[in-house]
Scaffold this motif. Structure first.
Motif, mmCIF file in Angstrom:
data_model
loop_
_atom_site.group_PDB
_atom_site.id
_atom_site.type_symbol
_atom_site.label_atom_id
_atom_site.label_comp_id
_atom_site.label_asym_id
_atom_site.label_seq_id
_atom_site.Cartn_x
_atom_site.Cartn_y
_atom_site.Cartn_z
ATOM 1 N N ASP A 92 -31.950 35.436 -15.811
ATOM 2 C CA ASP A 92 -32.602 35.065 -14.666
ATOM 3 C C ASP A 92 -34.100 35.067 -15.012
ATOM 4 O O ASP A 92 -34.756 35.588 -15.829
ATOM 5 C CB ASP A 92 -32.593 36.251 -13.832
ATOM 6 C CG ASP A 92 -31.075 36.336 -13.139
ATOM 7 O OD1 ASP A 92 -30.640 35.067 -12.868
ATOM 8 O OD2 ASP A 92 -30.536 37.334 -13.064
ATOM 9 N N ALA A 93 -35.039 34.628 -13.991
ATOM 10 C CA ALA A 93 -36.750 34.365 -13.977
ATOM 11 C C ALA A 93 -36.903 35.808 -14.158
ATOM 12 O O ALA A 93 -36.427 36.627 -13.148
ATOM 13 C CB ALA A 93 -36.881 33.608 -12.893
ATOM 14 N N SER A 94 -38.096 36.041 -14.580
ATOM 15 C CA SER A 94 -38.727 37.255 -14.199
ATOM 16 C C SER A 94 -40.191 37.518 -14.799
ATOM 17 O O SER A 94 -40.397 36.696 -15.577
ATOM 18 C CB SER A 94 -37.787 38.449 -15.122
ATOM 19 O OG SER A 94 -38.303 38.504 -16.409
ATOM 20 N N PRO A 95 -41.001 38.180 -14.366
ATOM 21 C CA PRO A 95 -42.354 38.370 -14.821
ATOM 22 C C PRO A 95 -42.559 38.446 -16.586
ATOM 23 O O PRO A 95 -43.494 38.371 -16.830
ATOM 24 C CB PRO A 95 -42.812 39.446 -14.188
ATOM 25 C CG PRO A 95 -41.921 40.094 -12.971
ATOM 26 C CD PRO A 95 -40.609 39.365 -13.160
ATOM 27 N N VAL A 127 -42.204 35.323 -17.950
ATOM 28 C CA VAL A 127 -43.476 34.561 -17.886
ATOM 29 C C VAL A 127 -44.564 35.202 -18.951
ATOM 30 O O VAL A 127 -45.186 34.524 -19.640
ATOM 31 C CB VAL A 127 -43.971 34.803 -16.329
ATOM 32 C CG1 VAL A 127 -45.257 34.103 -16.374
ATOM 33 C CG2 VAL A 127 -43.107 34.293 -15.476
ATOM 34 N N TYR A 156 -43.454 39.359 -5.062
ATOM 35 C CA TYR A 156 -43.011 39.389 -6.674
ATOM 36 C C TYR A 156 -42.744 37.797 -7.215
ATOM 37 O O TYR A 156 -43.076 37.594 -8.367
ATOM 38 C CB TYR A 156 -41.594 40.056 -6.592
ATOM 39 C CG TYR A 156 -40.850 39.840 -7.760
ATOM 40 C CD1 TYR A 156 -41.064 40.756 -8.896
ATOM 41 C CD2 TYR A 156 -39.717 39.073 -7.679
ATOM 42 C CE1 TYR A 156 -40.245 40.534 -9.983
ATOM 43 C CE2 TYR A 156 -38.885 38.893 -8.913
ATOM 44 C CZ TYR A 156 -39.250 39.802 -9.869
ATOM 45 O OH TYR A 156 -38.374 39.613 -11.037
ATOM 46 N N PHE A 183 -47.191 42.085 -12.695
ATOM 47 C CA PHE A 183 -46.204 43.500 -12.466
ATOM 48 C C PHE A 183 -46.784 44.550 -11.355
ATOM 49 O O PHE A 183 -46.006 45.047 -10.724
ATOM 50 C CB PHE A 183 -46.036 43.980 -13.740
ATOM 51 C CG PHE A 183 -45.322 43.365 -15.023
ATOM 52 C CD1 PHE A 183 -44.073 42.998 -15.178
ATOM 53 C CD2 PHE A 183 -46.355 42.648 -15.886
ATOM 54 C CE1 PHE A 183 -43.514 42.214 -16.102
ATOM 55 C CE2 PHE A 183 -45.624 41.609 -16.871
ATOM 56 C CZ PHE A 183 -44.466 41.779 -16.938
ATOM 57 N N VAL A 197 -44.253 34.015 -10.722
ATOM 58 C CA VAL A 197 -43.296 33.865 -11.742
ATOM 59 C C VAL A 197 -42.391 33.165 -11.777
ATOM 60 O O VAL A 197 -41.686 32.878 -12.829
ATOM 61 C CB VAL A 197 -42.814 35.522 -11.779
ATOM 62 C CG1 VAL A 197 -43.675 36.562 -12.157
ATOM 63 C CG2 VAL A 197 -41.775 35.615 -10.861
ATOM 64 N N THR A 215 -40.535 28.698 -10.158
ATOM 65 C CA THR A 215 -40.506 27.862 -9.492
ATOM 66 C C THR A 215 -39.406 27.708 -8.536
ATOM 67 O O THR A 215 -39.243 26.701 -7.872
ATOM 68 C CB THR A 215 -40.613 26.463 -10.315
ATOM 69 O OG1 THR A 215 -39.724 26.640 -11.180
ATOM 70 C CG2 THR A 215 -41.914 26.249 -11.190
ATOM 71 N N ILE A 267 -41.457 27.645 -17.210
ATOM 72 C CA ILE A 267 -42.303 26.573 -16.424
ATOM 73 C C ILE A 267 -43.550 26.913 -15.859
ATOM 74 O O ILE A 267 -44.598 26.531 -16.247
ATOM 75 C CB ILE A 267 -41.510 25.894 -15.497
ATOM 76 C CG1 ILE A 267 -40.261 25.038 -15.849
ATOM 77 C CG2 ILE A 267 -42.148 24.997 -14.623
ATOM 78 C CD1 ILE A 267 -39.343 24.561 -14.940
ATOM 79 N N THR A 268 -43.424 28.255 -15.363
ATOM 80 C CA THR A 268 -44.553 29.024 -14.892
ATOM 81 C C THR A 268 -45.689 29.149 -15.809
ATOM 82 O O THR A 268 -46.786 28.880 -15.619
ATOM 83 C CB THR A 268 -44.134 30.173 -13.955
ATOM 84 O OG1 THR A 268 -43.118 29.797 -13.206
ATOM 85 C CG2 THR A 268 -45.280 30.687 -13.178
ATOM 86 N N ALA A 269 -45.204 29.676 -17.008
ATOM 87 C CA ALA A 269 -46.105 30.067 -17.982
ATOM 88 C C ALA A 269 -46.559 28.812 -18.580
ATOM 89 O O ALA A 269 -47.670 28.576 -18.920
ATOM 90 C CB ALA A 269 -45.273 30.793 -19.214
ATOM 91 N N ASN A 292 -37.257 28.603 -15.477
ATOM 92 C CA ASN A 292 -38.331 28.789 -14.407
ATOM 93 C C ASN A 292 -39.449 29.608 -14.716
ATOM 94 O O ASN A 292 -40.446 29.181 -14.140
ATOM 95 C CB ASN A 292 -37.395 29.600 -13.277
ATOM 96 C CG ASN A 292 -37.012 28.929 -12.229
ATOM 97 O OD1 ASN A 292 -37.786 28.238 -11.648
ATOM 98 N ND2 ASN A 292 -35.719 29.006 -12.063
ATOM 99 N N SER A 293 -39.310 30.484 -15.439
ATOM 100 C CA SER A 293 -40.440 31.570 -15.636
ATOM 101 C C SER A 293 -41.191 30.995 -16.986
ATOM 102 O O SER A 293 -42.273 30.963 -17.092
ATOM 103 C CB SER A 293 -39.920 32.930 -16.184
ATOM 104 O OG SER A 293 -39.290 33.724 -15.064
ATOM 105 N N TYR A 337 -51.870 38.914 -16.148
ATOM 106 C CA TYR A 337 -50.469 39.287 -16.285
ATOM 107 C C TYR A 337 -49.956 40.604 -15.730
ATOM 108 O O TYR A 337 -49.143 40.897 -15.208
ATOM 109 C CB TYR A 337 -49.747 38.917 -17.515
ATOM 110 C CG TYR A 337 -49.719 37.389 -17.754
ATOM 111 C CD1 TYR A 337 -48.486 36.729 -17.236
ATOM 112 C CD2 TYR A 337 -50.964 36.583 -18.086
ATOM 113 C CE1 TYR A 337 -48.437 35.468 -17.548
ATOM 114 C CE2 TYR A 337 -50.616 35.259 -18.085
ATOM 115 C CZ TYR A 337 -49.516 34.670 -17.702
ATOM 116 O OH TYR A 337 -49.448 33.237 -17.750
ATOM 117 N N SER A 377 -31.715 30.066 -15.954
ATOM 118 C CA SER A 377 -33.043 30.401 -14.847
ATOM 119 C C SER A 377 -33.868 30.756 -15.706
ATOM 120 O O SER A 377 -35.165 30.704 -15.057
ATOM 121 C CB SER A 377 -32.573 31.176 -13.614
ATOM 122 O OG SER A 377 -31.771 30.365 -12.758
#
Lengths: 389, 318
Positions: A223-226, A229, B218, B14, B222, B224, A255-257, A252-253, B10, A249
């Motif tokens: 899964d995506a997560s901070p 990223v 949240y 969080f 982070v 898309t 891509i964001t980065a 997704n993160s 960053y 997924s």
């Protein structure tokens, strides 16, 4: 007022049950109705944009062409009991002719169930070798004797991982990274191939030893997560040019980065993510230089077709034991050449990569060669920097 | 220096959701309702927020789209929290169990609903054009400007504002103090003419609104697309709340500490001094939890948890 609120609560509870059923049983299924082909999915969502979804499309394509009824079932949990339950549901209540189970986690359930239903043809994709297995790791052999109703197919992900690694180094990338979801066999093979590809290309280009940097990490999630990223962005900030994103997924993160700076690139996985991720915004397209792909749809389409044809065509599958499909069979490929994605690589160079992977296929490591997904310690040109999870 | 700016930026990804969601939990728990369902509020409201972003795409532009979606997520957060309110305030149900029911319900419903809506996939895509390259004036301040006012999101400032306003409301206003009284000794509060049920409702409505916004905050920086999960951040916010001992200022510190550990756990390889220590990232990842355990064990004598939290209010016990 209190009664009214209780009523609302009750209605919402009912909704909840309804929601759960959709997840477990598949909303298209009801008891007693006959289905010709039933897809037994892996963990995660059926519409995951990757493995489950594209496997299902292979079935869909064949069944719609032939006017067969098909549906999918998803195990309620990651345990074997819930897999056995839906296997029996597919066989007894839906009286399916052909079952397609995807994901190696099906091994124990299939070993127990297949001998009981010799008339049901089972296609096991991303398979373990059920003729040589100890699925509960108790030291006792759990292997099945040969079954006439079982086809086992797995992919040589190391082949397409190799092609991707080879291509990006040929094109001038020197700072690479691999980010996997979990260290399950398929993900491990992708990663191992990627390092091998980078090594082979560096050797061919005559680069100095240790001139390729490769960061290597399993996120432990799909899964995506901070967290992802942050890590990906830190890598890019400190010089990483391209990340091989290998786990559902998490892309997704990444891509964001990648969008958080200039010139940051990604290698996609499973499907041609240049297209599949554009659905989330056209500005995702240029991030994907290429993708290491498995031809899930075609492979499963062909296997289901063979099951229906029966005879010699099906026997070819069942007699083969565990079929390992790679670059040679056209099942492990990279995304089509797009000139704007490459700095120096030409169409001709690109076409040669596949032949290279076929040639080296036997020399490439698989998950059995390493230690729980840790990259091997044998590379001269690639400097692998492995991060503990 | 580059790395410092990087960490600061960053860190906020969080810090803000943890802070906002734990503030949401603080409202609920200070009024006497244990809120284990923070995660479900995040998951649920985040879906509605993302859907709202899709609906507004092309209708309103820029930051206004995000702000409207935040408000909508907040309103939907109230709706879900009201279920907890009705069950625990009117029906005297066990608050923990109701919250656990919500935690099971929300993700399942969200997947189901999104699939019906999109006829297949539950992944909701997010078109994110909310990054602020540089805040005018503030972005020109040396160091601080670079750390907090360039390449940032408006949610960061909204999050801080929510915290400040909440701290004032809880500690300095008549409403806040009475609300806290309901969480400490509701019978005594009632005897002085405070309507406990009304105050608990109000607290949960505020909690739902803030928690709902926290869910959307949240996901925005982070990902898309949204896949009906917030990575357990609701539960993490709950441990922030406990580590912060249900008090505003310690809460700020706790959220900052958790967020810093999270940031470092993922970025330490880029910080030469930490990378040279040779510690595994698991060390940084587990640090906040170990310290929470130690801190709770050491300070258990001076427990600041609201005395009446978790108990259904029973007038006859006065």
């Amino acid at each position: 007022m209190k009664k009214f609120l209780t009523l609302i609560l009750a209605v919402l509870m009912a909704f909840c049950l309804f929601g759960c059923k959709g997840k477990e049983g598949g909303e298209e299924s009801s008891q007693g109705e006959h289905y010709d082909v039933v897809f037994l999915a892996d963990l995660g969502s059926i519409y995951d944009g990757g493995f489950n979804e594209h496997s299902f499309y292979g079935i869909r394509d064949y069944c719609e062409e032939k006017g067969l009824k098909y549906t999918y079932l998803q195990p309620a949990g990651s345990d074997d009991a819930s897999r056995v339950t839906i296997f029996e549901q597919a066989v007894n209540q839906m009286t399916a002719d052909v079952l397609v189970a995807v994901g190696f986690l099906w091994d124990a359930a299939l070993c127990q169930q297949i001998p009981n239903y010799p008339d049901v043809k089972v296609i096991f994709v991303d398979a373990d070798d059920l003729y040589n297995i100890d699925y509960d790791y108790d030291g006792v052999d759990d292997s099945l004797p040969h079954q006439d109703n079982l086809a086992m197919i797995t992919f040589a992900e190391q082949d397409c991982g190799f092609m991707a690694g080879y291509a990006v180094v040929q094109d001038g990338y020197r700072n690479l990274a691999f980010m996997g979801g979990m260290a399950v066999p398929a993900v491990v093979r992708f990663g191992y191939g990627f390092v091998e590809g980078a090594e082979a290309a560096a050797q061919e280009l005559g680069l100095a030893e240790g001139s390729i940097d490769m960061k290597y990490f399993y996120t432990g999630t799909f899964d995506a997560s901070p967290d992802i990223v942050t890590r990906a962005s830190e890598w890019y900030t400190n010089g990483t040019e391209i990340i091989f994103s290998c786990g559902g997924s998490i892309v997704n993160s990444i891509i964001t980065a990648a969008k958080d700076g200039e010139g940051r690139k990604i290698v996609g996985v499973d499907t041609d993510e240049y297209f599949t991720r554009a659905a989330d915004g056209a500005d995702n397209e240029p991030l994907f230089v290429t993708s290491a792909m498995k031809e899930l749809e075609v492979t499963i389409y062909n296997a289901v077709k063979a099951a229906y044809a029966g005879g010699a065509e099906w026997k070819a599958y069942t007699d083969a034991g565990l079929l390992r499909l790679g670059a040679k069979e056209g099942a492990a490929i990279i995304a089509p050449y797009r000139a704007e994605n490459w700095k120096v690589l030409t169409q001709a160079d690109y076409d040669a990569i596949s032949a290279k992977a076929v040639e080296l296929h036997d020399a490439l490591p698989t998950e059995a060669s390493g230690d729980n997904g840790r990259p091997l310690d044998v590379y001269k040109y690639v400097n692998v920097n492995y991060f503990e999870q | 220096m580059e790395m410092l700016y990087f960490i600061a930026r960053y860190f906020m990804y969080f810090f803000i959701p943890l802070l906002v969601v734990s503030v949401s939990g603080m409202f609920s728990e200070r009024s006497g309702i244990i809120h284990m369902g923070l995660d479900s509020v995040m998951v649920w409201s985040c879906m509605w927020g993302v859907l709202c972003l899709q609906w507004l795409d092309g209708v309103v532009a820029g930051q206004l789209r995000l702000i409207l979606a935040l408000l909508f997520a907040g309103v939907m957060g109230i709706l879900l929290t009201l279920l907890l309110a009705v069950a625990s305030i009117n029906l005297n149900a066990d608050q923990t169990i109701v919250a656990m029911a919500l935690n099971t319900f929300a993700p399942a419903f969200c997947i189901f609903f999104a699939r019906v809506l999109q006829d297949g996939s539950e992944h909701l895509s997010i078109r994110n054009d909310f990054l602020i390259e540089k805040v005018p004036v503030l972005g020109d301040i040396p160091v601080i400007g670079e750390m907090f006012f360039t390449r940032t999101y408006i949610t960061n400032f909204i999050g801080i504002a929510i915290f400040i306003i909440s701290a004032i409301v809880i500690n300095k206003t008549r409403f806040g103090l009475r609300m806290c009284a309901c969480g400490e000794n509701p019978q005594a509060a009632e005897s002085l003419g405070v309507n406990v049920q009304k105050y608990r409702y109000a607290a949960l409505i505020i909690s739902g609104f803030i928690g709902g916004m926290g869910g959307l905050m949240y996901i925005i920086p982070v990902a898309t697309h949204y896949s009906q999960t917030v990575g357990g951040y609701g539960y993490l916010a709950l441990s922030v709340l406990i580590f912060g001992q249900w008090r505003s200022i310690p809460l700020l510190g706790a959220a900052a500490f958790f967020a810093l550990c999270k940031t470092i756990a993922n970025a330490y390889s880029g910080i030469p001094f930490l990378a040279n220590l040779g510690l595994p990232s698991a060390f940084f990842k587990s640090l906040p939890f170990i310290i929470t355990l130690v801190a709770l064990a050491a300070t258990s004598k001076y427990d600041h948890s609201p005395k009446a939290s978790g108990q259904p209010y029973d007038k006859s016990q006065r």
